[in-house]
Scaffold this active site. Structure first.
Site, PDB file in Angstrom:
ATOM      1  CD1 TRP A   8      -1.948   2.273   1.658  1.00 19.45           C
ATOM      2  CD2 TRP A   8      -3.313   0.792   0.682  1.00 19.45           C
ATOM      3  NE1 TRP A   8      -3.158   2.900   1.442  1.00 19.45           N
ATOM      4  CE2 TRP A   8      -4.024   2.009   0.850  1.00 19.45           C
ATOM      5  CE3 TRP A   8      -3.962  -0.302   0.089  1.00 19.45           C
ATOM      6  CZ2 TRP A   8      -5.340   2.165   0.442  1.00 19.45           C
ATOM      7  CZ3 TRP A   8      -5.280  -0.143  -0.318  1.00 19.45           C
ATOM      8  CH2 TRP A   8      -5.953   1.086  -0.132  1.00 19.45           C
ATOM      9  CG  HIS A  35      -3.386  -3.906   6.635  1.00 18.90           C
ATOM     10  ND1 HIS A  35      -4.670  -4.385   6.715  1.00 18.90           N
ATOM     11  CD2 HIS A  35      -3.149  -3.270   7.812  1.00 18.90           C
ATOM     12  CE1 HIS A  35      -5.201  -4.058   7.886  1.00 18.90           C
ATOM     13  NE2 HIS A  35      -4.301  -3.375   8.559  1.00 18.90           N
ATOM     14  CG  HIS A  71      -4.109  -8.145   4.459  1.00 18.07           C
ATOM     15  ND1 HIS A  71      -3.800  -7.791   3.169  1.00 18.07           N
ATOM     16  CD2 HIS A  71      -5.007  -7.203   4.896  1.00 18.07           C
ATOM     17  CE1 HIS A  71      -4.450  -6.692   2.832  1.00 18.07           C
ATOM     18  NE2 HIS A  71      -5.207  -6.320   3.860  1.00 18.07           N
ATOM     19  CG  ASP A  93      -8.742  -5.209   6.294  1.00 16.66           C
ATOM     20  OD1 ASP A  93      -7.512  -5.401   6.235  1.00 16.66           O
ATOM     21  OD2 ASP A  93      -9.355  -4.449   5.524  1.00 16.66           O
ATOM     22  CG  HIS A 104      -7.752  -1.803   9.003  1.00 14.68           C
ATOM     23  ND1 HIS A 104      -6.555  -1.124   9.093  1.00 14.68           N
ATOM     24  CD2 HIS A 104      -8.087  -1.785   7.675  1.00 14.68           C
ATOM     25  CE1 HIS A 104      -6.187  -0.709   7.900  1.00 14.68           C
ATOM     26  NE2 HIS A 104      -7.106  -1.088   7.023  1.00 14.68           N
ATOM     27  CG  HIS A 122     -12.960  -1.378   5.027  1.00 14.97           C
ATOM     28  ND1 HIS A 122     -12.525  -0.786   3.870  1.00 14.97           N
ATOM     29  CD2 HIS A 122     -12.020  -2.299   5.372  1.00 14.97           C
ATOM     30  CE1 HIS A 122     -11.357  -1.304   3.526  1.00 14.97           C
ATOM     31  NE2 HIS A 122     -11.028  -2.241   4.411  1.00 14.97           N
TER      32      HIS A 122
END
Length: 210
Positions: free
Chosen positions: A20, A50, A54, A56, A60, A161
């Site tokens: 990222w 991450h 992976h 979350d 997070h 999310h």
């Protein structure tokens, strides 16, 4: 039994893996060699939780959400269905309602024909805000994606999310389904028991059912 071998759907953790933007890069090295110790090699690594394939944890993106060591491990082991949504820029109810998902608890989305794992993707499939209620209605509790996130790289509100979390759906990101056909599989994608963590790398594997 040859066709029922476990298939690795994890990104290999290498020193040049794409991460990222701005996050901690993965790095592995030997801190002590066998020549130095007289008996063994001893390695060490640094990484963001991450990086690569992976999970979350809700913590997070939610200060009051569950942390990795509090997650229900049963979510990450069991029957899963792979469906192909390659070419969709966004995925939500509209894209998923054409698939047979009754009785599915874990859903893995094939979103790309392949990508360079050493580069963070310039574009990737993201989720619509309506995906959480739709998956809850179907009884799905784990969603997996080949994308590095369910939200856009510049999102600050993290709508997808929160939509998933609000509806009891947990998140598995950066899986690799390039050579996996749609269908039903056994899934193992266990997070490490990292006390207090907001995510964890996993070794995700599939085995065909039947």
């Amino acid at each position: 039994m040859e066709d029922r071998k476990w298939i690795d759907i994890s990104q290999p953790l290498t020193n040049d893996i794409g991460v990222w933007p701005g996050d901690t890069p993965f790095a592995f090295r030997l801190s002590f060699t066998k020549e130095q110790t007289g008996s063994v090699n001893i390695g060490q690594f640094t990484t963001s939780v991450h990086t690569g394939t992976h999970v979350d944890a809700p913590y997070h993106f939610d200060e009051h959400g569950k942390k990795v060591h509090e997650l229900d491990l049963n979510l990450y082991v069991g029957r899963a269905r792979v469906v192909d949504v390659t070419g969709c820029e966004m995925v939500g109810k509209e894209e998923l309602e054409r698939f047979e998902l009754e009785g599915v608890e874990r859903l893995l989305l094939k979103t790309t024909d392949g990508r360079d794992l050493n580069r963070f993707p310039e574009k990737y499939t993201v989720f619509r805000e309506n995906i959480g209620p739709f998956l809850k209605e179907k009884g799905i509790r784990l969603i997996g994606t080949e994308s590095p996130s369910v939200d856009a790289v510049d999102s600050k509100t993290m709508d997808a999310h929160h939509s998933l979390n609000d509806n009891g759906v947990y998140i598995l990101e950066n899986i690799v389904l390039t050579d996996v056909e749609p269908g039903d599989y056994e899934l193992i994608a266990l997070p490490l028991s990292i006390e207090g963590a907001d995510g964890s790398p996993v070794r995700a594997v599939l085995r065909p059912i039947g």
